[in-house]
Enzyme design. Sequence first.
Site, mmCIF file in Angstrom:
data_model
loop_
_atom_site.group_PDB
_atom_site.id
_atom_site.type_symbol
_atom_site.label_atom_id
_atom_site.label_comp_id
_atom_site.label_asym_id
_atom_site.label_seq_id
_atom_site.Cartn_x
_atom_site.Cartn_y
_atom_site.Cartn_z
ATOM 1 N N ALA A 65 0.782 -1.226 0.015
ATOM 2 C CA ALA A 65 -0.066 -0.068 0.029
ATOM 3 C C ALA A 65 0.777 1.234 -0.098
ATOM 4 O O ALA A 65 0.246 2.357 0.057
ATOM 5 C CB ALA A 65 -1.030 0.123 1.319
ATOM 6 N N VAL B 129 5.726 -9.750 2.886
ATOM 7 C CA VAL B 129 4.537 -10.627 2.771
ATOM 8 C C VAL B 129 5.057 -12.265 2.597
ATOM 9 O O VAL B 129 4.481 -13.300 2.610
ATOM 10 C CB VAL B 129 3.627 -10.432 1.450
ATOM 11 C CG1 VAL B 129 2.701 -9.217 1.818
ATOM 12 C CG2 VAL B 129 4.399 -10.392 0.176
ATOM 13 N N ASN C 236 -1.828 -7.031 -3.343
ATOM 14 C CA ASN C 236 -1.358 -6.340 -4.417
ATOM 15 C C ASN C 236 -0.076 -6.256 -4.433
ATOM 16 O O ASN C 236 0.773 -5.797 -5.553
ATOM 17 C CB ASN C 236 -1.852 -4.843 -4.275
ATOM 18 C CG ASN C 236 -1.038 -3.777 -5.051
ATOM 19 O OD1 ASN C 236 -1.181 -3.641 -6.192
ATOM 20 N ND2 ASN C 236 -0.027 -3.019 -4.432
ATOM 21 N N TYR D 8 7.966 -14.022 -14.197
ATOM 22 C CA TYR D 8 6.980 -12.846 -13.506
ATOM 23 C C TYR D 8 5.382 -13.408 -14.161
ATOM 24 O O TYR D 8 4.638 -13.433 -13.387
ATOM 25 C CB TYR D 8 7.339 -11.602 -14.284
ATOM 26 C CG TYR D 8 6.036 -10.419 -13.730
ATOM 27 C CD1 TYR D 8 5.978 -9.926 -12.522
ATOM 28 C CD2 TYR D 8 5.143 -10.028 -14.764
ATOM 29 C CE1 TYR D 8 5.175 -8.829 -11.919
ATOM 30 C CE2 TYR D 8 4.167 -8.951 -14.603
ATOM 31 C CZ TYR D 8 4.096 -8.575 -13.238
ATOM 32 O OH TYR D 8 3.393 -7.410 -12.684
ATOM 33 N N LYS E 18 2.123 -14.727 -11.532
ATOM 34 C CA LYS E 18 1.142 -13.949 -11.755
ATOM 35 C C LYS E 18 -0.010 -15.161 -12.255
ATOM 36 O O LYS E 18 -1.331 -14.971 -11.874
ATOM 37 C CB LYS E 18 1.111 -12.879 -12.657
ATOM 38 C CG LYS E 18 1.853 -11.828 -12.115
ATOM 39 C CD LYS E 18 1.298 -11.211 -10.662
ATOM 40 C CE LYS E 18 2.192 -9.815 -10.320
ATOM 41 N NZ LYS E 18 1.207 -9.505 -9.170
HETATM 42 P P1 NAD Z 1 4.937 -0.557 -7.209
HETATM 43 O O1 NAD Z 1 6.663 -1.354 -7.338
HETATM 44 O O2 NAD Z 1 5.029 0.722 -7.170
HETATM 45 O O3 NAD Z 1 4.583 -1.191 -5.933
HETATM 46 C C1 NAD Z 1 4.841 -2.444 -5.193
HETATM 47 C C2 NAD Z 1 4.349 -2.508 -3.820
HETATM 48 O O4 NAD Z 1 4.410 -3.852 -3.336
HETATM 49 C C3 NAD Z 1 5.130 -1.654 -3.177
HETATM 50 O O5 NAD Z 1 4.378 -1.101 -1.983
HETATM 51 C C4 NAD Z 1 6.180 -2.591 -2.283
HETATM 52 O O6 NAD Z 1 6.670 -2.047 -1.250
HETATM 53 C C5 NAD Z 1 5.179 -3.810 -2.197
HETATM 54 N N1 NAD Z 1 6.091 -5.025 -2.062
HETATM 55 C C6 NAD Z 1 7.149 -5.438 -2.851
HETATM 56 N N2 NAD Z 1 7.559 -6.642 -2.257
HETATM 57 C C7 NAD Z 1 6.899 -6.590 -1.026
HETATM 58 C C8 NAD Z 1 7.058 -7.776 -0.046
HETATM 59 N N3 NAD Z 1 7.787 -8.756 0.036
HETATM 60 N N4 NAD Z 1 6.285 -7.451 1.182
HETATM 61 C C9 NAD Z 1 5.383 -6.477 1.144
HETATM 62 N N5 NAD Z 1 5.236 -5.686 0.188
HETATM 63 C C10 NAD Z 1 5.913 -5.585 -1.093
HETATM 64 O O7 NAD Z 1 4.287 -1.518 -8.239
HETATM 65 P P2 NAD Z 1 2.714 -1.253 -8.882
HETATM 66 O O8 NAD Z 1 2.919 -1.027 -10.478
HETATM 67 O O9 NAD Z 1 2.011 -0.416 -8.047
HETATM 68 O O10 NAD Z 1 2.446 -2.963 -8.713
HETATM 69 C C11 NAD Z 1 1.332 -3.202 -7.932
HETATM 70 C C12 NAD Z 1 1.026 -4.616 -8.446
HETATM 71 O O11 NAD Z 1 0.436 -4.513 -9.818
HETATM 72 C C13 NAD Z 1 1.978 -5.809 -8.524
HETATM 73 O O12 NAD Z 1 1.401 -6.750 -8.030
HETATM 74 C C14 NAD Z 1 2.420 -5.758 -10.004
HETATM 75 O O13 NAD Z 1 3.287 -6.899 -10.302
HETATM 76 C C15 NAD Z 1 1.128 -5.563 -10.714
HETATM 77 N N6 NAD Z 1 1.224 -5.270 -11.732
HETATM 78 C C16 NAD Z 1 1.607 -3.804 -12.221
HETATM 79 C C17 NAD Z 1 1.697 -3.373 -13.485
HETATM 80 C C18 NAD Z 1 2.234 -2.186 -14.025
HETATM 81 O O14 NAD Z 1 2.320 -1.826 -15.015
HETATM 82 N N7 NAD Z 1 2.741 -1.249 -13.047
HETATM 83 C C19 NAD Z 1 0.982 -4.258 -14.448
HETATM 84 C C20 NAD Z 1 0.489 -5.245 -14.258
HETATM 85 C C21 NAD Z 1 0.440 -5.737 -12.730
#
Ligand code: NAD
Length: 243
Positions: A14, A60, A86, A151, A155
Amino acid sequence: MPEFEKRVCVVTGATRGIGRSVADALYAEGAQVVGMGRDETAGKALETDLPGARFSAVDVTDRDQVKRCIDDVVSRYGGIDHLVCNAGISRDALVLRLSDDDWDQLLAVNLTGAFHVIQAALRPMLRRERSSVVAVSSVIAETGNVGQAGYAASKAGVGAFCRSLAKEVASRGMRVNVVAPGYVETDMTATLSPEVRAAYLARIPLGRPADPREIANVILFLLSPRASYITGQIVGVNGGLFP
Ligand code: NAD
């Protein structure tokens, strides 16, 4: 009345990006928000920006930390109504060069992390009415992508896990869905080279990346009673990229 008034909502990852947008949107709809993440400074900012919301520093991948946090939420607020899984990472490399360490990390955070949080929260959520989970997968789980096999596998696992879970808990009135974003403008994608970014954009029919709030909108809809007949679904939010 705000849509999530008095509902206890846990959001992992978050501190920034999509997770922070979800926390902001739930808070604006009256939810008691509990954010989990690794970045304590950003977690403090979340508590300052959203007075009354709580942040818990949790990795996590650590089952004990997750369980302690969930137990604390339940004793503090009496239960959990909604959960957004997330937290995620990317580790891009061609399969020939993908290290064991990166493979393990991808599965540990993206898949096992979601399992830890969902399993810890499941009993308290089953005791609530209209509880729901949304996990965040990716369009890449369905399309595949060069350099993202690890990845994509992690997913795709999230989607398969949640579909099965949805069937296990449906008779108790609990719903489980997955959102599969396309290309979202966050820190995760900020590291892409201009060439890779241009190549992604060229493939997106809407011709632009998503704002994290556009993903949060769909997550809130799926969590809410407005989606009361939707469960076990993987919902694409990808600007027309797929299918
Ligand atoms: P981001 O890197 O900005 O945020 C990721 C968040 O996850 C951060 O708050 C980080 O601290 C947290 N996190 C990572 N590892 C962790 C752990 N071990 N324990 C607790 N928290 C942890 O990325 P985002 O783009 O906001 O991505 C959020 C989700 O959406 C992810 O699961 C990502 O795979 C997915 N996603 C993102 C995109 C994109 O284009 N940005 C596309 C598809 C899916």
